[in-house]
Design an enzyme around this catalytic site. Structure first.
Site, mmCIF file in Angstrom:
data_model
loop_
_atom_site.group_PDB
_atom_site.id
_atom_site.type_symbol
_atom_site.label_atom_id
_atom_site.label_comp_id
_atom_site.label_asym_id
_atom_site.label_seq_id
_atom_site.Cartn_x
_atom_site.Cartn_y
_atom_site.Cartn_z
ATOM 1 N N CYS A 99 0.831 -1.081 -0.087
ATOM 2 C CA CYS A 99 0.032 -0.054 0.054
ATOM 3 C C CYS A 99 0.821 1.276 0.006
ATOM 4 O O CYS A 99 1.530 1.519 1.034
ATOM 5 C CB CYS A 99 -0.983 -0.039 1.067
ATOM 6 S SG CYS A 99 -1.884 1.448 1.218
ATOM 7 N N ARG A 102 -0.021 4.549 3.160
ATOM 8 C CA ARG A 102 -0.047 3.874 4.404
ATOM 9 C C ARG A 102 0.239 5.245 5.592
ATOM 10 O O ARG A 102 0.199 4.846 6.568
ATOM 11 C CB ARG A 102 1.018 3.039 4.656
ATOM 12 C CG ARG A 102 0.579 1.661 4.348
ATOM 13 C CD ARG A 102 1.526 0.654 4.494
ATOM 14 N NE ARG A 102 2.519 0.504 3.495
ATOM 15 C CZ ARG A 102 3.758 -0.009 3.619
ATOM 16 N NH1 ARG A 102 4.290 -0.355 4.722
ATOM 17 N NH2 ARG A 102 4.742 -0.003 2.608
ATOM 18 N N TRP A 271 -9.011 5.893 -0.501
ATOM 19 C CA TRP A 271 -9.417 6.647 -1.483
ATOM 20 C C TRP A 271 -8.556 6.301 -2.962
ATOM 21 O O TRP A 271 -7.471 5.585 -2.573
ATOM 22 C CB TRP A 271 -9.333 8.139 -1.071
ATOM 23 C CG TRP A 271 -8.289 8.627 -0.665
ATOM 24 C CD1 TRP A 271 -7.187 8.911 -1.065
ATOM 25 C CD2 TRP A 271 -8.143 8.922 0.837
ATOM 26 N NE1 TRP A 271 -6.357 9.472 -0.412
ATOM 27 C CE2 TRP A 271 -6.794 9.499 0.958
ATOM 28 C CE3 TRP A 271 -8.972 8.966 1.884
ATOM 29 C CZ2 TRP A 271 -6.268 9.855 2.006
ATOM 30 C CZ3 TRP A 271 -8.666 9.349 3.052
ATOM 31 C CH2 TRP A 271 -7.161 9.765 3.239
ATOM 32 N N GLU A 276 -4.863 3.917 -10.561
ATOM 33 C CA GLU A 276 -5.559 2.702 -10.220
ATOM 34 C C GLU A 276 -6.937 3.013 -11.414
ATOM 35 O O GLU A 276 -7.328 1.727 -11.766
ATOM 36 C CB GLU A 276 -6.169 2.947 -8.967
ATOM 37 C CG GLU A 276 -4.919 2.596 -7.723
ATOM 38 C CD GLU A 276 -5.388 2.782 -6.515
ATOM 39 O OE1 GLU A 276 -5.959 1.548 -6.008
ATOM 40 O OE2 GLU A 276 -5.595 3.585 -5.881
#
Length: 1204
Positions: A99, A102, A271, A276
């Protein structure tokens, strides 16, 4: 302290790296863990948690570990507390190596759904999650945790890979409409009975599995699935593609592994990063594959890679995503900002934990990789616990109970229409019932009970829409602070900016945590509030939080948009929303200092302020300010937590002005107690009521300190502590005394109580409650344990406050018991319930009437009952709603070594005439002490004042400033110094006594040298002995001499004052009323600026530094009444300030600093008014100045309301 990291087996072997595998799994199958492994991991996690809350290796840690161990050994599993689960979920995000976002790990909001037992409950929890996370586009990270795995046969699962995802329909010719990544799952949905419209962007249903049962599917309610239509800022044709994407990316197929427990259903969201959607979902060849279509519309040459058409189309598609989300005001970040924030996160983690697990393959964005800082950052991929783990798709492992998975039959006998109706019904129930699952914690700190009263009203209001909990600050477990969702604080300020006793521990905790946060973030740009991390003083000072202008603009909502906050560092309270209401008196320079301290410290710790701090001023407008703040806070909180569909916000907020809904004559009864005797031990009773260790002293003597010709009365009271250890004190400490009310006043009230039995019959109070039993709901009487069993006379005499003017809320309740409609309306107007000549609710007018009435009369309860003859008050109302009689604090005037076993106090006997009614009012405690006889019991306890103790270095010089009864603590100082010098002479007869002890200069002030120069002989003796180096006395009313005040003497001897303060590391002690203290401080600042050749601003900062070093000490009296001139000035300026009058705001700020207040216009707890207008007439005094008994007090006459 670095956290102990729990490292699990790496996903790579010695010969093969598995880091780039899309979905590696450390756990396969559904078998439960062995008990030994659960115990091992549970022990490690519990240690992690207690290290995190700074309670490792404590009794609490050992107790919790023993509890967990016993449970695992018995059942094979255990249950995490909500705080442990919240911390574990956050830590798992912090440990997630793939991720990039973070840095926001501490902002994860937990929704604990471990009590859910069926798919309908799961649906409700998921809908609540989506509503909260969406937040009208201001996306918030959240996780919903369902029950953990038990035996592997009763798992809870969300079959969807993400809660919201678009369907993919495979056609007969092999083409796909929709998202190709969803083809397999879409087929599962169709087999279960779902029928999609067949479009490109059809939202798939939720497929939920509870307790190992066969799954059910549910359409997601439209309000839970926000979507963004995509367009381009320059290319109009882009909108013609008809593209859109959902706002919340909520992963739902992973498992939370924490403390040995496996939570197989735990949907969570953050979010989007734009790539992405733009690079992966829309442009990947195995997804929507729009790159070539976009390039063609752009007119690019797609026949050769050399034209870089793919790069150009990719950039424009991502630009369209960013543009569309920002246009729709939906949270999103770009890959460059996300990369920079991740680098910041890595540095923070390296500093705090010694490392940061990261998968380079996943962290580097899918476009523009080398221009992002993460591309060039070396990363180490390793696994830590807690963690989020991949699972096999649920449809591949589920054992069907009723039919094979490929039978083509639906899982329910309900028709599609019936299921849709059920979904809509459940969605409506979800808004109404589950909104109350949002937790709201209300904390208060109080000295007089006013803050508690306001907090209880807030609690009643928020209980209509939240799961509200009310706690005093000293009852609150601060370990839960970071896990709060909504925190509301009502805080009083004690003295000149100090926290109340029951707020000290909480204040110290958040102060220390704020310092830790700033030390941790030294390399990061700090937030608004700066805390002095280098201060070494043990005293908790809130004064530094008051250096701000008076607010003249209407309050505005402070909302933190996640778009702008996502790149900020993580703070302890990043996931907490809060609002603070402070109570205080604007007569003090440090108005509402403790409330401001809590407000700014919570912000420093990262909490999100919902609303600017509210300020309630006891000099006027407190009820108005509280009501406005409470109503606006409730509205903002409901908006923030997406509550409102089934909550009538207007009705709820209006209820803050209504009488206490918890009280009615039918709910309470007063009956004779079985045991007919009042409590034998008053001190023990007071200890239980107030949560203090109240102990008995014996009254020894009283001595008049003023000349018999004086019209005033000041006495020296000596108490015998009976050598009880709890009465150990130091010079500068206070003694708290619980007085008794005047017997005549009690009798006047008893005559107006509607109670059949004698007031001397011992009674008890019962409350009518509804209890749920196996037979249904049963109403029964239960004890109301606020007061012990006692007579009504005993309660009014010893336990309840009957002299303070009743609050508006009390008057509202009182109005219901007036038989005359006129009197009922008058009381209602005072209580803001009804308004004359108006059909609309205009509560501000009612509060203004109350304030005007209060400050012109200061009526007590007996006077109010006599002013409204038709009032007949139920005894239950007084016994349940009257505030408790609070202790009065006095500075101790004796040295414990010179007078062992004794406590001396200097008491000004207070009495004054009400300007409006002419009634004689007397100070409760001073009058009571003045009437005591030898060996009478005085309930008391010691209140430490560490900020006012003598210097530990006895060679440090001191300047003691204390006019009038402000000299009280300084008597203990010179007595202690006399004792120390005597002991020094005995122990070391040849020692240099003059070098051993520093100079002590006493600056005293009084009116006349022969009337009120108290302790004159003692001061002369101390000076002759060399204990007091100098005694400067100012006379403000001496015949044939100009008026002189302590400030004048300080200016006259400014050189010595400067040398003491700045040259010899000396200490300054100031004791007296707030006006004098403010004037002395300004005078000393002027002296420092003059002799130190510096600006006034630098001199002011020097005084602040001296306060931090505990070298400038203040013990300021509380104010009970002001003269008409001062009061009117304050209140007139406040009214102008509320109308945005900037000049008035500046004047009010100056007034609070004491520049305009006359030194002779204050009545204090320890002195009688010097203003003849509010003094008792000479006709009421006998020859020696003592008060003459008034056999028949003049009746109180209420001023007609229409005159206000």
């Amino acid at each position: 302290m670095k956290l102990k990291l729990i490292q699990c087996e790496a996903p790579c072997s010695d010969r093969r790296c598995r880091g780039s595998i899309l979905a590696p799994s450390n756990r396969t199958g559904s078998l439960p863990r062995p008990t030994t492994e659960v115990l091992k991991q549970a022990t490690e996690f519990i240690e992690q948690y207690y290290v995190h809350i700074n309670r490792a290796n404590t009794d609490a840690h050992a107790t919790r570990l023993a509890e967990v161990t016993a449970c695992i050994e018995t059942t094979g599993t255990y249950r995490l507390t909500e705080a442990e689960l919240s911390y574990g979920a956050k830590l798992a995000w912090r440990n997630a190596p793939r991720c990039i976002g973070r840095i926001q790990w501490s902002k994860l909001q937990l929704f604990d759904a471990r009590n859910v037992r069926n798919t309908r409950g799961m649906l409700e929890a998921v809908c609540k999650h989506l509503l909260y996370a969406t937040n009208k586009g201001n996306i918030r990270s959240a996780i919903t945790v369902f029950p953990p795995r038990t035996d592997g046969q009763h798992d809870y699962r969300v079959w969807n890979t993400t809660l919201i995802k678009y369907a993919g329909y495979e056609q007969e010719d092999g083409t796909i409409i929709g998202d190709p990544a969803s083809v397999e799952f879409t087929k599962i949905c169709l087999k279960l009975g779902w029928r999609g419209p067949g479009g490109r962007f059809d939202i798939l249903p939720l497929i939920l599995q509870a307790n190992g049962e066969d799954p059910e599917w549910f359409d997601i309610p439209e309000e839970c699935a926000m979507e963004v239509k995509l367009s381009h800022p320059e290319f109009d044709w882009f909108a013609e593609f008809g593209l859109r994407w959902y706002a919340v990316p909520a992963v739902s197929n992973m498992m939370l592994d924490v403390g040995g427990l496996e939570f197989t259903a735990c949907p969570f969201n953050g979010w989007y990063m734009s790539t992405e959607i733009g690079a992966r979902n829309l442009c990947d060849t195995y997804r929507y594959n729009l790159m070539e279509t976009t390039a063609t519309k752009m007119g690019l040459d797609t026949t050769s890679n050399m034209t870089l058409w793919k790069d150009k189309a990719l950039v424009e598609t991502n630009l369209a995503v960013l543009h569309s989300f920002q246009k729709a005001q939906v949270t999103i970040t770009d890959h460059h900002s996300a990369s920079e924030s991740f680098i910041t996160h890595m540095r923070n983690e390296q500093a705090t934990r010694g490392g940061c697990p990261a998968d380079w393959v996943w962290i580097v964005p899918p476009m523009s990789g080398s221009v992002c800082p993460v591309f060039h950052q070396e990363m180490l991929y390793y696994s830590l616990k807690p963690s989020y783990e991949y699972q096999e798709p649920a449809w591949k492992t589920h054992l069907w109970r009723n039919r094979p998975v490929d039978s083509g039959q639906v899982t329910s006998k309900k028709t599609f229409k019936e299921v849709a109706e059920a979904v809509r019904f459940v969605a409506r129930l979800m808004i109404r019932a589950l909104s109350k699952r949002f937790k709201a914690t209300i904390l208060y700190a109080t000295e007089t009970g006013r803050s508690k009263n306001y907090a209880e009203r807030i609690h009643r209001m928020f209980s209509t829409a939240f799961n509200a909990k009310l706690l005093c600050m000293d009852e609150y477990d601060v370990a839960n602070l970071e896990h709060e969702a909504l925190l509301l604080v009502v805080a009083s300020t004690f003295g000149n900016g100090d926290p109340p006793d029951n707020g000290l521990s909480f204040a110290r905790y958040i102060m220390e945590k704020a310092k830790e946060e700033q030390r941790k973030m030294d390399s990061i740009v700090r937030r608004n509030s700066e805390i002095d991390c280098e201060s070494t003083s043990e005293h908790l000072s809130c004064e530094k939080f008051c250096d701000q202008p008076v607010r003249i603009a209407p309050r505005k909502i402070l909302r933190m948009n996640s778009v702008t906050s996502m790149d900020e560092p993580t703070y302890m309270l990043s996931n907490v929303r809060y609002a603070v209401f402070g109570l205080g008196s604007s007569a003090y320079p440090n108005f509402c200092a403790f409330g401001h301290a809590v407000d700014e410290l919570l912000e420093t710790l990262g909490a999100e302020r919902l609303l600017e701090i509210g300020e309630g001023d006891e000099l006027g407008g407190q009820e108005i300010a509280f009501k406005k703040w409470a109503q606006e806070t409730f509205k903002v909180a409901c908006e923030n937590f997406c509550i409102g569909s089934d909550v009538n916000i207007d009705n709820v907020t209006a209820s803050i002005s209504m009488p206490d809904a918890a009280w009615s004559a039918e709910k309470y009864r007063v009956i004779a107690a079985d045991y007919q005797a009042n409590p034998p031990d008053l001190c023990r009773t007071l200890s239980r009521l107030h949560g203090k260790a109240v102990l008995p002293c014996r009254f020894k003597s009283r001595t008049d300190l003023l000349n018999s010709l004086s019209r005033r009365s000041t006495i020296l009271v000596k108490l015998d502590t009976q050598d009880q250890e709890e009465f150990a004190y130091e010079p500068g400490d206070h003694v708290a005394i619980y007085p008794a009310n005047d017997k005549d006043l009690v009798d006047r009230i008893l005559r107006r109580i509607a109670h059949e039995k004698s007031p001397d019959v011992v009674v008890k109070v019962d409350r009518h409650e509804a209890k749920i039993t196996e037979l249904g709901t049963v109403r029964t009487w239960v004890p109301h344990d606020r007061l012990p069993h006692c007579s009504i006379r005993y309660a009014l005499l010893h336990l309840l406050d009957i002299t303070s003017t009743p609050s508006p809320m009390f008057l509202k309740t009182l109005s219901m018991h007036a038989r005359s409609p006129l009197e009922q309306k008058q009381l209602s107007t005072l209580g803001e319930l009804l308004e004359e000549h108006s059909e609309q609710r205009t509560t501000d007018k009612g509060s203004a009437v109350y304030d005007e009435w209060l400050y012109s009369s200061f009526p007590n309860l007996a006077e109010i009952l006599e002013a409204f003859p038709t009032l007949r008050v139920p005894a239950s109302l007084l016994l349940t709603l009257l505030p408790l009689l609070r202790p009065r604090y006095y500075s101790i005037s004796s040295s414990p070594q010179m007078h062992p076993g004794d406590v001396h106090i200097t008491v000004a006997v207070v009495q004054y005439k009400s300007k409006a009614s002419g009634a004689i009012h007397r100070g409760v405690c001073s009058t009571w002490l003045d009437a005591l006889s030898a060996d009478d019991i005085v309930p008391a306890f010691i209140r430490k004042a560490p900020s006012f103790h003598m210097p530990k270095d006895q060679s440090a010089p001191m300047v003691l400033v204390g006019p009038g009864t402000g000299i009280a603590p300084f008597r203990s100082f010179w007595q202690q110094r006399q004792y120390d010098r005597y002991q020094e002479a005995i122990d070391q007869s040849d020692a240099d006594k003059d070098g051993r002890f520093g100079d002590v200069t006493l600056v005293f002030g009084c009116r006349h040298s022969k009337l009120d120069n108290i302790y004159k002989e003692e001061k002369m003796t101390a000076k002759e002995e060399g204990v007091l180096t100098d005694v400067w006395t100012a006379y403000s009313r001496e015949v044939h001499l100009p008026k002189t005040y302590v400030q004048d003497l300080l200016r006259k001897n400014s050189q010595k004052v400067y040398e003491t303060v700045c040259g010899g590391k000396g200490h300054v002690y100031v004791c007296g009323d707030v006006t004098m203290a403010a004037g002395v401080r300004v005078t000393i600042e002027t002296i420092i600026a003059k002799h130190g050749e510096m600006s006034e601003e630098k001199a002011k900062k020097l005084i602040e530094r001296l306060k931090d070093e505990n070298r400038y000490h203040e013990d300021i009296f509380g104010i009970t009444l002001r003269t008409a001139e001062a009061t009117e000035k304050l209140r007139e300026l406040k009214q102008r300030t509320e109308k945005n009058d900037k000049t008035a705001a500046e004047e009010l700020a100056s007034l609070r600093m004491g520049y305009f207040l006359r030194r002779e216009t204050v009545i204090r707890h320890r002195t009688v008014s010097e203003n003849p207008e509010t003094s008792v007439n000479g006709s009421n005094l006998n020859n020696n100045g003592r008060e003459r008994k008034l056999s028949d007090p003049p009746p109180y006459r209420s001023r007609p309301l229409h005159t206000y």
